[in-house]
Design a protein around this motif. Structure first.
Motif, mmCIF file in Angstrom:
data_model
loop_
_atom_site.group_PDB
_atom_site.id
_atom_site.type_symbol
_atom_site.label_atom_id
_atom_site.label_comp_id
_atom_site.label_asym_id
_atom_site.label_seq_id
_atom_site.Cartn_x
_atom_site.Cartn_y
_atom_site.Cartn_z
ATOM 1 N N VAL A 44 -9.917 -10.019 -0.005
ATOM 2 C CA VAL A 44 -9.261 -10.805 1.003
ATOM 3 C C VAL A 44 -9.094 -10.049 2.150
ATOM 4 C CG1 VAL A 44 -7.372 -12.290 1.791
ATOM 5 C CG2 VAL A 44 -8.532 -12.663 -0.562
ATOM 6 N N ALA A 45 -8.718 -8.635 2.176
ATOM 7 C CA ALA A 45 -8.624 -7.906 3.104
ATOM 8 C C ALA A 45 -9.872 -7.765 4.124
ATOM 9 C CB ALA A 45 -7.836 -6.354 3.046
ATOM 10 N N ASP A 46 -10.901 -7.634 3.349
ATOM 11 C CA ASP A 46 -12.357 -7.681 4.094
ATOM 12 C C ASP A 46 -12.767 -8.893 4.971
ATOM 13 O OD1 ASP A 46 -12.581 -5.002 3.367
ATOM 14 O OD2 ASP A 46 -13.591 -5.361 1.386
ATOM 15 N N VAL A 47 -12.254 -9.916 4.354
ATOM 16 C CA VAL A 47 -12.697 -11.377 4.790
ATOM 17 C C VAL A 47 -11.516 -11.980 5.768
ATOM 18 C CG1 VAL A 47 -13.408 -13.793 4.274
ATOM 19 C CG2 VAL A 47 -13.928 -11.879 2.584
ATOM 20 N N ASP A 48 -10.410 -11.774 5.544
ATOM 21 C CA ASP A 48 -9.337 -12.498 6.506
ATOM 22 C C ASP A 48 -8.713 -11.348 7.259
ATOM 23 O OD1 ASP A 48 -7.335 -13.851 7.641
ATOM 24 O OD2 ASP A 48 -6.155 -13.970 5.916
ATOM 25 N N ARG A 49 -9.601 -10.848 8.245
ATOM 26 C CA ARG A 49 -9.338 -9.648 9.171
ATOM 27 C C ARG A 49 -8.103 -9.802 10.063
ATOM 28 N NH1 ARG A 49 -11.729 -5.351 7.179
ATOM 29 N NH2 ARG A 49 -11.374 -4.392 9.240
ATOM 30 N N GLY A 50 -7.710 -11.100 10.159
ATOM 31 C CA GLY A 50 -6.244 -11.186 10.804
ATOM 32 C C GLY A 50 -5.058 -10.781 10.035
ATOM 33 N N HIS A 51 -5.470 -10.803 8.686
ATOM 34 C CA HIS A 51 -4.374 -10.244 7.793
ATOM 35 C C HIS A 51 -4.814 -9.030 6.893
ATOM 36 C CE1 HIS A 51 -3.329 -14.668 8.509
ATOM 37 N NE2 HIS A 51 -1.972 -14.035 8.650
ATOM 38 N N HIS A 52 -5.748 -8.193 7.640
ATOM 39 C CA HIS A 52 -6.232 -7.207 7.021
ATOM 40 C C HIS A 52 -5.097 -6.131 6.445
ATOM 41 C CE1 HIS A 52 -9.045 -3.842 6.150
ATOM 42 N NE2 HIS A 52 -8.295 -3.125 6.787
ATOM 43 N N HIS A 53 -4.207 -5.775 7.112
ATOM 44 C CA HIS A 53 -3.205 -4.814 6.752
ATOM 45 C C HIS A 53 -2.239 -5.420 5.855
ATOM 46 C CE1 HIS A 53 -4.785 -1.739 9.478
ATOM 47 N NE2 HIS A 53 -4.811 -2.709 10.415
ATOM 48 N N GLU A 54 -2.101 -6.552 6.008
ATOM 49 C CA GLU A 54 -1.090 -7.224 5.018
ATOM 50 C C GLU A 54 -1.707 -7.344 3.615
ATOM 51 O OE1 GLU A 54 1.685 -10.967 4.560
ATOM 52 O OE2 GLU A 54 0.523 -10.864 6.552
ATOM 53 N N ALA A 55 -2.988 -7.659 3.835
ATOM 54 C CA ALA A 55 -3.572 -7.670 2.270
ATOM 55 C C ALA A 55 -3.700 -6.744 1.704
ATOM 56 C CB ALA A 55 -4.842 -8.455 2.419
ATOM 57 N N LEU A 56 -3.946 -5.416 2.493
ATOM 58 C CA LEU A 56 -3.839 -3.884 1.955
ATOM 59 C C LEU A 56 -2.564 -3.767 1.311
ATOM 60 C CD1 LEU A 56 -6.267 -2.102 4.258
ATOM 61 C CD2 LEU A 56 -6.784 -3.081 1.985
ATOM 62 N N TYR A 57 -1.552 -4.083 1.866
ATOM 63 C CA TYR A 57 -0.050 -3.754 1.389
ATOM 64 C C TYR A 57 0.152 -4.460 0.068
ATOM 65 C CZ TYR A 57 4.751 -4.764 0.293
ATOM 66 O OH TYR A 57 5.853 -5.047 -0.432
ATOM 67 N N TRP A 58 -0.460 -5.736 -0.106
ATOM 68 C CA TRP A 58 -0.483 -6.608 -1.344
ATOM 69 C C TRP A 58 -1.272 -5.602 -2.413
ATOM 70 C CZ3 TRP A 58 3.818 -9.099 -2.597
ATOM 71 C CH2 TRP A 58 4.445 -9.747 -1.596
ATOM 72 N N ALA A 59 -2.242 -5.202 -1.818
ATOM 73 C CA ALA A 59 -3.219 -4.586 -2.862
ATOM 74 C C ALA A 59 -2.277 -3.360 -3.311
ATOM 75 C CB ALA A 59 -4.362 -4.185 -2.349
ATOM 76 N N GLY A 60 -1.922 -2.518 -2.507
ATOM 77 C CA GLY A 60 -1.098 -1.458 -2.977
ATOM 78 C C GLY A 60 0.002 -1.725 -3.897
ATOM 79 N N TYR A 61 0.956 -2.922 -3.243
ATOM 80 C CA TYR A 61 1.830 -3.473 -4.194
ATOM 81 C C TYR A 61 1.404 -3.419 -5.697
ATOM 82 C CZ TYR A 61 5.628 -6.416 -6.007
ATOM 83 O OH TYR A 61 6.690 -6.606 -6.761
ATOM 84 N N GLU A 62 0.538 -4.381 -5.739
ATOM 85 C CA GLU A 62 -0.093 -4.634 -7.253
ATOM 86 C C GLU A 62 -0.453 -3.473 -8.131
ATOM 87 O OE1 GLU A 62 0.542 -7.341 -8.438
ATOM 88 O OE2 GLU A 62 0.683 -8.789 -7.087
ATOM 89 N N GLU A 63 -1.200 -2.668 -7.048
ATOM 90 C CA GLU A 63 -1.528 -1.267 -7.993
ATOM 91 C C GLU A 63 -0.437 -0.347 -8.312
ATOM 92 O OE1 GLU A 63 -3.868 0.511 -4.936
ATOM 93 O OE2 GLU A 63 -5.911 -0.464 -5.791
ATOM 94 N N ARG A 64 0.893 -0.441 -7.721
ATOM 95 C CA ARG A 64 1.918 0.250 -7.866
ATOM 96 C C ARG A 64 2.519 -0.352 -9.180
ATOM 97 N NH1 ARG A 64 2.376 0.561 -2.532
ATOM 98 N NH2 ARG A 64 3.814 -1.138 -2.302
ATOM 99 N N GLN A 65 2.747 -1.802 -9.057
ATOM 100 C CA GLN A 65 3.105 -2.476 -10.398
ATOM 101 C C GLN A 65 2.173 -2.312 -11.593
ATOM 102 O OE1 GLN A 65 6.098 -4.603 -10.361
ATOM 103 N NE2 GLN A 65 6.463 -3.350 -8.155
ATOM 104 N N ALA A 66 1.168 -2.416 -11.433
ATOM 105 C CA ALA A 66 0.181 -1.832 -12.524
ATOM 106 C C ALA A 66 0.655 -0.386 -12.925
ATOM 107 C CB ALA A 66 -1.136 -1.961 -12.077
ATOM 108 N N GLY A 67 0.588 0.284 -12.244
ATOM 109 C CA GLY A 67 0.930 1.792 -12.565
ATOM 110 C C GLY A 67 2.328 1.986 -13.469
ATOM 111 N N GLU A 68 3.187 1.236 -13.042
ATOM 112 C CA GLU A 68 4.543 1.064 -13.709
ATOM 113 C C GLU A 68 4.259 0.534 -15.259
ATOM 114 O OE1 GLU A 68 7.654 -0.895 -11.765
ATOM 115 O OE2 GLU A 68 7.453 0.584 -9.778
ATOM 116 N N ILE A 69 3.520 -0.388 -15.320
ATOM 117 C CA ILE A 69 3.438 -1.123 -16.701
ATOM 118 C C ILE A 69 2.533 -0.138 -17.314
ATOM 119 C CG2 ILE A 69 2.137 -2.910 -17.682
ATOM 120 C CD1 ILE A 69 2.896 -4.752 -15.168
#
Length: 81
Positions: A44-69
Motif C-alpha cells: 500500500v505504501a507504493d500505491v497510496d503515496r499520500g500515506h507512504h510514510h504512515e504505511a511504512l510505519y505500520w509495516a515496521g510495526y507489524e514486522e516488530r510484532q512478528a519478531g516478538e512472536i
C-alpha cells in the motif's frame, strides 16, 4: 468474488481488521497474520503515496510484532528441547 487489493491505507486497515484472528489463536497463526500485514502495508505504501510514510510505519510495526512472536516461539522450542 474476491475484492480488489487495497489501494489506500484506510482500505489496508479494514482488511487487517477483517482477517484478525481471535485473541486465543495460537502463536503461529498470529505470526502469519503479522507477516501478512507487513507485506500488505508495504504494498500500500507504493500505491497510496499520500500515506507512504504512515504505511511504512505500520509495516515496521507489524514486522516488530512478528519478531516478538518469533522470539517467543523460539524460546518455547528451546525450553522443550
Amino acid at each position: 468474488m474476491r475484492k480488489a487489493e487495497p489501494k489506500t491505507l484506510r482500505d489496508a486497515h479494514e482488511v487487517v481488521m477483517d482477517r484478525r484472528p481471535p485473541s486465543d489463536a495460537n502463536s503461529s497463526v498470529w505470526l502469519a497474520f503479522r507477516l501478512g500485514n507487513a507485506r500488505l502495508y508495504k504494498a500500500v505504501a507504493d500505491v497510496d503515496r499520500g500515506h507512504h510514510h504512515e504505511a511504512l510505519y505500520w509495516a515496521g510495526y507489524e514486522e516488530r510484532q512478528a519478531g516478538e512472536i518469533s522470539a517467543e516461539l523460539q524460546a518455547k522450542g528451546k525450553a522443550t528441547d
